[in-house]
Write a protein that holds these residues in place. Sequence first.
Motif, short mmCIF file in Angstrom:
data_model
loop_
_atom_site.label_atom_id
_atom_site.label_comp_id
_atom_site.label_asym_id
_atom_site.label_seq_id
_atom_site.Cartn_x
_atom_site.Cartn_y
_atom_site.Cartn_z
N GLU B 29 0.83 -1.21 0.00
CA GLU B 29 0.00 0.00 0.00
C GLU B 29 0.86 1.26 0.00
OE1 GLU B 29 -2.60 -0.59 3.30
OE2 GLU B 29 -3.93 -1.92 2.17
N GLU B 30 1.94 1.24 0.79
CA GLU B 30 2.84 2.40 0.85
C GLU B 30 3.47 2.68 -0.52
OE1 GLU B 30 3.51 4.54 3.16
OE2 GLU B 30 2.42 3.65 4.84
N LEU B 31 3.79 1.60 -1.25
CA LEU B 31 4.48 1.76 -2.54
C LEU B 31 3.51 1.85 -3.72
CD1 LEU B 31 7.31 -0.86 -1.92
CD2 LEU B 31 7.61 1.61 -2.00
N GLY B 32 2.25 1.60 -3.45
CA GLY B 32 1.25 1.66 -4.53
C GLY B 32 1.36 0.51 -5.51
N VAL B 33 1.74 -0.66 -4.99
CA VAL B 33 1.79 -1.85 -5.85
C VAL B 33 0.94 -2.94 -5.18
CG1 VAL B 33 4.07 -1.35 -6.79
CG2 VAL B 33 3.88 -2.74 -4.72
N ARG B 35 0.20 -6.75 -3.43
CA ARG B 35 0.95 -7.59 -2.49
C ARG B 35 1.69 -8.70 -3.24
NH1 ARG B 35 -0.30 -11.39 1.37
NH2 ARG B 35 -2.32 -11.65 0.40
N GLN B 36 1.10 -9.13 -4.36
CA GLN B 36 1.77 -10.15 -5.17
C GLN B 36 3.12 -9.64 -5.68
OE1 GLN B 36 -0.78 -11.55 -8.30
NE2 GLN B 36 -2.13 -12.65 -6.92
N THR B 37 3.19 -8.34 -5.95
CA THR B 37 4.46 -7.75 -6.41
C THR B 37 5.50 -7.86 -5.31
OG1 THR B 37 3.26 -6.19 -7.80
CG2 THR B 37 5.54 -5.65 -7.31
N ILE B 38 5.12 -7.47 -4.09
CA ILE B 38 6.06 -7.54 -2.96
C ILE B 38 6.50 -8.98 -2.72
CG2 ILE B 38 6.34 -7.08 -0.47
CD1 ILE B 38 6.10 -4.52 -2.18
N HIS B 39 5.53 -9.89 -2.75
CA HIS B 39 5.86 -11.30 -2.51
C HIS B 39 6.84 -11.81 -3.57
CE1 HIS B 39 5.28 -15.47 -1.30
NE2 HIS B 39 5.23 -15.75 -2.58
N SER B 40 6.56 -11.52 -4.83
CA SER B 40 7.43 -11.99 -5.92
C SER B 40 8.83 -11.39 -5.81
CB SER B 40 6.84 -11.62 -7.28
OG SER B 40 5.53 -12.07 -7.35
N LEU B 41 8.89 -10.12 -5.36
CA LEU B 41 10.20 -9.48 -5.18
C LEU B 41 10.98 -10.18 -4.07
CD1 LEU B 41 9.21 -5.69 -5.34
CD2 LEU B 41 10.74 -6.88 -6.91
N GLU B 42 10.30 -10.42 -2.95
CA GLU B 42 10.98 -11.04 -1.80
C GLU B 42 11.48 -12.43 -2.12
OE1 GLU B 42 8.53 -10.79 1.67
OE2 GLU B 42 8.79 -8.62 1.84
N LYS B 43 10.73 -13.13 -2.96
CA LYS B 43 11.13 -14.50 -3.33
C LYS B 43 12.11 -14.49 -4.51
CE LYS B 43 8.57 -16.72 -0.40
NZ LYS B 43 9.21 -17.46 0.69
N ASN B 44 12.55 -13.31 -4.92
CA ASN B 44 13.47 -13.15 -6.05
C ASN B 44 12.92 -13.77 -7.34
OD1 ASN B 44 15.73 -11.73 -4.80
ND2 ASN B 44 15.94 -13.61 -3.60
N LYS B 45 11.58 -13.72 -7.46
CA LYS B 45 10.97 -14.27 -8.68
C LYS B 45 10.74 -13.17 -9.70
CE LYS B 45 8.44 -18.10 -6.62
NZ LYS B 45 7.11 -18.51 -6.15
N PHE B 54 14.06 2.24 -6.93
CA PHE B 54 14.37 3.50 -6.25
C PHE B 54 13.30 3.86 -5.22
CE2 PHE B 54 17.52 4.62 -9.60
CZ PHE B 54 18.54 5.03 -8.76
N GLU B 55 12.05 3.62 -5.59
CA GLU B 55 10.95 3.91 -4.66
C GLU B 55 11.11 3.10 -3.37
OE1 GLU B 55 8.44 6.01 -4.76
OE2 GLU B 55 8.70 6.76 -6.79
N ILE B 56 11.51 1.83 -3.53
CA ILE B 56 11.68 0.96 -2.36
C ILE B 56 12.83 1.46 -1.48
CG2 ILE B 56 12.30 -1.39 -1.62
CD1 ILE B 56 10.82 -2.37 -4.22
N SER B 57 13.96 1.77 -2.11
CA SER B 57 15.10 2.24 -1.31
C SER B 57 14.80 3.60 -0.67
CB SER B 57 16.38 2.28 -2.16
OG SER B 57 16.24 3.22 -3.18
N LEU B 58 14.08 4.45 -1.39
CA LEU B 58 13.69 5.75 -0.82
C LEU B 58 12.76 5.55 0.38
CD1 LEU B 58 12.96 8.18 -3.81
CD2 LEU B 58 14.54 8.56 -1.92
N PHE B 59 11.85 4.60 0.24
CA PHE B 59 10.90 4.35 1.33
C PHE B 59 11.63 3.91 2.60
CE2 PHE B 59 8.31 1.42 3.80
CZ PHE B 59 7.24 2.25 4.11
#
Lengths: 157, 75
Positions: B29-33, B35-45, B54-59
């Motif tokens: 919600e904070e990043l405007g994406v 939850r599937q996006t966050i999950h896929s990112l965390e799993k390196n998929k 950049f948005e993530i690192s800025l956050f």
Amino acid sequence: MEKTWIANLLPQDEYREKRLLYFIAEAVFILGVSLFLYLMVESFIVEMDMPGDRMALLCIGFLITYTTLRSTLTGIEYPDVASEKRYQKEKRLRIYSTIHFWIIFLFISILFKGIPSNLEETFDIGGSATFAAIFFFILNYLSLKKSYKKNKDLLDD
Amino acid sequence: MSLNNDRKIRNRIAVLRAEWNLSQKQLAEELGVSRQTIHSLEKNKYNPSLKLAFEISLFFGVALQEVFQYEEEEA
């Protein structure tokens, strides 16, 4: 996403957008290979003489069906449905949208075919609309269920 | 010269998220994406766009390299 008109038709979420683009690309690739094979068979083996309108319908139908089925079965269409409450709410919304779809389908059918004058025509128009609405609902429901299951599996807290 | 396919982009989003005591849903919600996006990112998929990276690192208020690492793939 690069600035292109197609961006307006794609999901805002970049993960979903990329997945959908892959599915569209897969569909276009398969269609391209199939058309090439058709061309080879038509030119060198046997003349099939498929009418142009039927061929166009087949191509459009394949593109839409493949892309819809892939995104339905992958469960990417409802990325935020993860709770039972939200799932039930979405299910109700799908029922309402199916009713809307049925009404619009009926309206467009009448627009093109005219107001039915006998029972047979009424069944023809009404039956097509009902059949399409049932198909529309099943597809939406499957997609919702698949998304819900996927999102539940992803629950982290 | 071509891209080295033996190297993968890994990230520390799950670690940073845990440090910030955030759920995947809250971060999404904070990043405007989604939850599937966050999950896929965390799993390196999934590798994010440079903008989302950049948005993530800025956050999280850290440098990009502290979130994303370009590493040799494990055998």
